[in-house]
Design an enzyme around this catalytic site. Structure first.
Site, PDB file in Angstrom:
ATOM      1  N   ARG A 128      45.953  36.541  13.308  1.00  0.00           N
ATOM      2  CA  ARG A 128      45.786  36.408  12.123  1.00  0.00           C
ATOM      3  C   ARG A 128      46.461  37.536  11.274  1.00  0.00           C
ATOM      4  O   ARG A 128      47.146  37.403  10.006  1.00  0.00           O
ATOM      5  CB  ARG A 128      44.489  36.179  11.722  1.00  0.00           C
ATOM      6  CG  ARG A 128      43.701  35.069  12.071  1.00  0.00           C
ATOM      7  CD  ARG A 128      42.255  34.774  11.671  1.00  0.00           C
ATOM      8  NE  ARG A 128      41.945  33.457  12.126  1.00  0.00           N
ATOM      9  CZ  ARG A 128      40.613  32.978  11.484  1.00  0.00           C
ATOM     10  NH1 ARG A 128      39.917  33.718  10.987  1.00  0.00           N
ATOM     11  NH2 ARG A 128      40.238  31.805  11.828  1.00  0.00           N
ATOM     12  N   ASP A 163      32.807  37.792  -4.133  1.00  0.00           N
ATOM     13  CA  ASP A 163      33.650  37.597  -2.947  1.00  0.00           C
ATOM     14  C   ASP A 163      34.419  38.710  -2.833  1.00  0.00           C
ATOM     15  O   ASP A 163      34.883  39.476  -3.764  1.00  0.00           O
ATOM     16  CB  ASP A 163      34.464  36.187  -2.778  1.00  0.00           C
ATOM     17  CG  ASP A 163      34.266  35.907  -1.339  1.00  0.00           C
ATOM     18  OD1 ASP A 163      33.620  35.098  -0.841  1.00  0.00           O
ATOM     19  OD2 ASP A 163      35.365  36.482  -0.743  1.00  0.00           O
TER      20      ASP A 163
END
Length: 297
Positions: A57, A167
């Site tokens: 990733r 977030d």
């Protein structure tokens, strides 16, 4: 209607050599540094089994930043951690969310909590505040906003009601702010609510839907690291922290639940995800339903 946003599909494969087709290899010392950095900054404990996932990733981040290898990426984190922290957290975690996920939580809001809160605020002039902590791409806070707006319409109440959505991921927050979703993301939304709370895209936006301006009025979207300082003071009537603490170890969970307790009044509510529990982690709350906790009086 806002312009559509292309979301990161988060599909990546791990490289097998420093000059391989998939990018550079994550060395032992680099993985050790990343594990400690992620734990210190995000509270996420990465096991040895996550090494290949992290490598795959983060190779995308190396390409985006035009870095040659993971040693350069680690140097970036050492010298300017704030600039990359959100992207790193976004890369190593998986934002799985949906409108009206775990519907029993919304049923409790609709049938019991919102009517009680609205009547109370109408009597005493108080504020109604709900926090979606770990809001991801916005489906959760907008779903809460739908049931809140409907409750306000039913009662005709004029009260100060807001939802805070936070977030750490900048990509997730950007989509939440745009409030534009593909139709296949609206599976949990009833036909009646789709017609009431979404604007259908046309032309180049065909197949997309934008949340109604009324929902945007109710939701404030801000970046926040749950492990760092919190600028808001509360109190909140309810906090939704669903499918977030699964990434944390026990000490981090204990500290977070203690901080949530300080943000809630006696009788305030904390909602966790379906696979999460507060058992043995806090004496401030009592379990009153499926992953629904109430602060003790």
């Amino acid at each position: 209607m806002a312009a559509p946003v292309m979301t990161d599909d988060r599909v990546a494969s791990a490289g097998s050599s420093a000059a391989g087709l998939n990018g550079p290899t994550l060395q032992d010392t680099e993985f050790a540094f990343l594990r400690q950095f992620v734990y210190d900054q995000c509270g996420i404990a990465l096991s040895d089994q996550k090494r290949q996932l992290v490598q795959g990733r983060l190779q995308r981040r190396l390409r985006a930043l035009r870095l040659r290898d993971f040693s350069e990426y680690c140097e970036l984190l050492k010298h300017d951690p704030a600039s990359e922290l959100g992207e790193l957290a976004s890369a190593i975690s998986t934002n799985v969310t949906a409108f009206f996920r775990e519907m029993h939580h919304y049923d409790l809001l609709i049938e019991k909590l919102l009517p009680e809160w609205i009547e109370q605020k109408r009597r005493d002039g108080g504020r109604l505040r709900i926090w979606s902590a770990g809001c991801s791409t916005g489906e959760e806070p907008y779903a809460i906003a739908m049931v809140l707006a409907e409750a306000l319409e039913r009662t005709g109440a004029k009260i100060d009601a807001k939802i805070l959505a936070t977030d750490l991921s900048p990509q997730a927050l950007e989509q939440a702010r745009r409030g534009v979703y593909a139709f296949d993301r609206l599976g949990g939304v009833s036909d009646e609510r789709r017609k009431r709370w979404f604007l259908r895209g046309q032309g180049e936006y065909d197949g997309l839907a934008s949340v109604h301006p009324r929902l945007r009025e109710l939701v404030t979207i801000l970046p926040l690291n749950l492990l760092h300082d919190w600028p808001m003071q509360g109190p909140f009537d309810a906090i939704f922290c669903r499918n977030v603490v699964i990434y944390f170890d026990k000490p981090t969970k204990e500290k977070l639940f203690a901080r949530y307790a300080r943000m809630l009044p006696s009788g305030g509510y904390l909602f966790l995800g379906h696979s999460e529990s507060m058992h043995g982690l806090s004496n401030d709350f009592e379990l009153i339903g499926r992953t629904v906790y109430r602060k003790r009086t």
